[in-house]
Design an enzyme around this catalytic site. Sequence first.
Site, PDB file in Angstrom:
ATOM      1  N   PHE A  56       0.858  -1.187   0.000  1.00  0.00           N
ATOM      2  CA  PHE A  56       0.000   0.000   0.000  1.00  0.00           C
ATOM      3  C   PHE A  56       0.891   1.233   0.000  1.00  0.00           C
ATOM      4  O   PHE A  56       1.740   1.386   0.865  1.00  0.00           O
ATOM      5  CB  PHE A  56      -0.943   0.037   1.206  1.00  0.00           C
ATOM      6  CG  PHE A  56      -1.858   1.241   1.164  1.00  0.00           C
ATOM      7  CD1 PHE A  56      -2.984   1.251   0.342  1.00  0.00           C
ATOM      8  CD2 PHE A  56      -1.569   2.386   1.904  1.00  0.00           C
ATOM      9  CE1 PHE A  56      -3.808   2.371   0.262  1.00  0.00           C
ATOM     10  CE2 PHE A  56      -2.392   3.514   1.831  1.00  0.00           C
ATOM     11  CZ  PHE A  56      -3.508   3.505   1.010  1.00  0.00           C
ATOM     12  N   ASP A  86       9.266   2.522   1.883  1.00  0.00           N
ATOM     13  CA  ASP A  86       8.065   3.205   2.359  1.00  0.00           C
ATOM     14  C   ASP A  86       7.927   2.904   3.851  1.00  0.00           C
ATOM     15  O   ASP A  86       7.477   1.824   4.238  1.00  0.00           O
ATOM     16  CB  ASP A  86       6.843   2.721   1.564  1.00  0.00           C
ATOM     17  CG  ASP A  86       5.551   3.419   2.010  1.00  0.00           C
ATOM     18  OD1 ASP A  86       5.532   3.987   3.123  1.00  0.00           O
ATOM     19  OD2 ASP A  86       4.565   3.380   1.247  1.00  0.00           O
ATOM     20  N   LYS A 136       2.524   9.618   8.708  1.00  0.00           N
ATOM     21  CA  LYS A 136       1.763   9.153   9.876  1.00  0.00           C
ATOM     22  C   LYS A 136       2.311   9.659  11.228  1.00  0.00           C
ATOM     23  O   LYS A 136       1.964  10.744  11.649  1.00  0.00           O
ATOM     24  CB  LYS A 136       1.628   7.634   9.839  1.00  0.00           C
ATOM     25  CG  LYS A 136       0.741   7.182   8.662  1.00  0.00           C
ATOM     26  CD  LYS A 136       0.133   5.818   8.862  1.00  0.00           C
ATOM     27  CE  LYS A 136      -0.989   5.560   7.880  1.00  0.00           C
ATOM     28  NZ  LYS A 136      -0.564   5.011   6.587  1.00  0.00           N
TER      29      LYS A 136
HETATM   30  C1  LIG Z   1      -0.835   5.262   5.179  1.00  0.00           C
HETATM   31  C2  LIG Z   1       0.173   4.833   4.212  1.00  0.00           C
HETATM   32  C3  LIG Z   1       0.408   5.544   3.020  1.00  0.00           C
HETATM   33  C4  LIG Z   1      -0.438   6.727   2.599  1.00  0.00           C
HETATM   34  O1  LIG Z   1      -0.364   7.794   3.488  1.00  0.00           O
HETATM   35  P1  LIG Z   1      -1.462   8.979   3.400  1.00  0.00           P
HETATM   36  O2  LIG Z   1      -1.004   9.958   4.440  1.00  0.00           O
HETATM   37  O3  LIG Z   1      -2.794   8.370   3.693  1.00  0.00           O
HETATM   38  O4  LIG Z   1      -1.399   9.540   2.035  1.00  0.00           O
HETATM   39  C5  LIG Z   1       1.409   5.094   2.184  1.00  0.00           C
HETATM   40  N1  LIG Z   1       2.164   4.037   2.496  1.00  0.00           N
HETATM   41  C6  LIG Z   1       1.989   3.331   3.642  1.00  0.00           C
HETATM   42  C7  LIG Z   1       2.877   2.173   3.940  1.00  0.00           C
HETATM   43  C8  LIG Z   1       0.984   3.699   4.519  1.00  0.00           C
HETATM   44  O5  LIG Z   1       0.789   2.987   5.635  1.00  0.00           O
END
Ligand SMILES: *Cc1c(COP(=O)(O)O)cnc(C)c1O
Length: 399
Positions: free
Chosen positions: A129, A216, A245
């Site tokens: 994701f 990521d 986050k």
């Molecule tokens: C939450 C998340 C995103 C996206 O972040 P947003 O602030 O919602 O755009 C991307 N990569 C990972 C691994 C995530 O957990």
Amino acid sequence: MSGTGLMSTYRQQDVAFAKGEGVWLYDTEGKKYLDAISGIAVCGLGHCHPRITRAIQDQAARLVHTSNLYRITNQELLGKRLCEVSGMDACFFGNSGAEANECAIKIARLYGHGKEIEKPAIIVMDHSFHGRTLATLSATGSRKVQAGFEPLVTGFVRAPYNDLDAVKTIAQNNPNVVAILVEPVQGEGGIHIASDEYMKGLRAICDERGWLLMLDEIQTGNGRTGTYFAYQQMGFLPDVVTTAKGLGNGLPIGACIARGVAAQTFKPGNHGSTYGGNPLCCGVALEVVNTLVEENLPARAKALGERMVQGFRERLEGADYVTEIRGKGLMIGIELKEPCAELVMLARAQGLLINVTSDNVIRLLPALTMTDGEADQLVDQLSKLIKVWAADERSKPRK
Ligand SMILES: *Cc1c(COP(=O)(O)O)cnc(C)c1O
């Protein structure tokens, strides 16, 4: 029409919160909840941490926004601090995780064009994701996220997660690859943890091929897995790491942090953001980073995570409805044999906030500041609930 004045993008639970303190939330009726999800790994310092509340209030009273037309002192201070903490060279600040990944994707493409690769490609993983913008949803390994938004952004090549041979095969067959984008632990994908050998293997392939290793760490970063960033347990540095986050503890901020050539790829005019890196979000994020480090919270996340996973194993292991209990720091997944979305509602009725992802994985992302007693309460309450739910499921007639 929903009548709420909002687009129906979310399947929301019918509860709203009025107040938060540490791991506790209070709804608009005054009912108290133990929050084991922290706004999806955002409030790592708990709700309304006093140092963060003070930082927000002080900076809001002094200066909120000027624009990147001018130097921004807090942005420079945060950039330096994050470079120290990460071992990297330079940061770009946006307002979300997806924006941090967009920045990484743009760096990879520009880097590829610099090597005269006309159609640079990035290897991404199944069940990953990376966000909801067009480029990041195209990078995401979930049809649910992509369906209806075709044509997708091209230039992504998909591989199964935790499978080094698959990446080696792509390396032999695809001369357009310039980078790998991967989560050290897949959060939305169901708390799947990459092995150290896999991650080290990816680093080695990237070195051999001149590819960028881009991690990521939007969910895994900011202490959650036991070190400030998850790669710090693996003995190497990436070329790019993205985070968001937990970085703002609730204020919107995302960072793309790069090293070496990747840190020097952008030139003035290549990238930007109106709000990104503003004095308020950067001032508060600096206080978040300092609080995490000064209070040794990454190590605390490791200890708490081990305590909780052991607690769940003692209470649930061997139960035939549990497939696996896994965790890295305070990213904990309990995979059940059956879809278990209704556990979210059952837990909430009892004053416990949890999340279920990938249909059958209970996901816990509690605050790094929780006490041993709160962690034990969470383990105890949730274990009992799972047992009762499993017994109920069994007594239902089979479909
Ligand atoms: C939450 C998340 C995103 C996206 O972040 P947003 O602030 O919602 O755009 C991307 N990569 C990972 C691994 C995530 O957990």
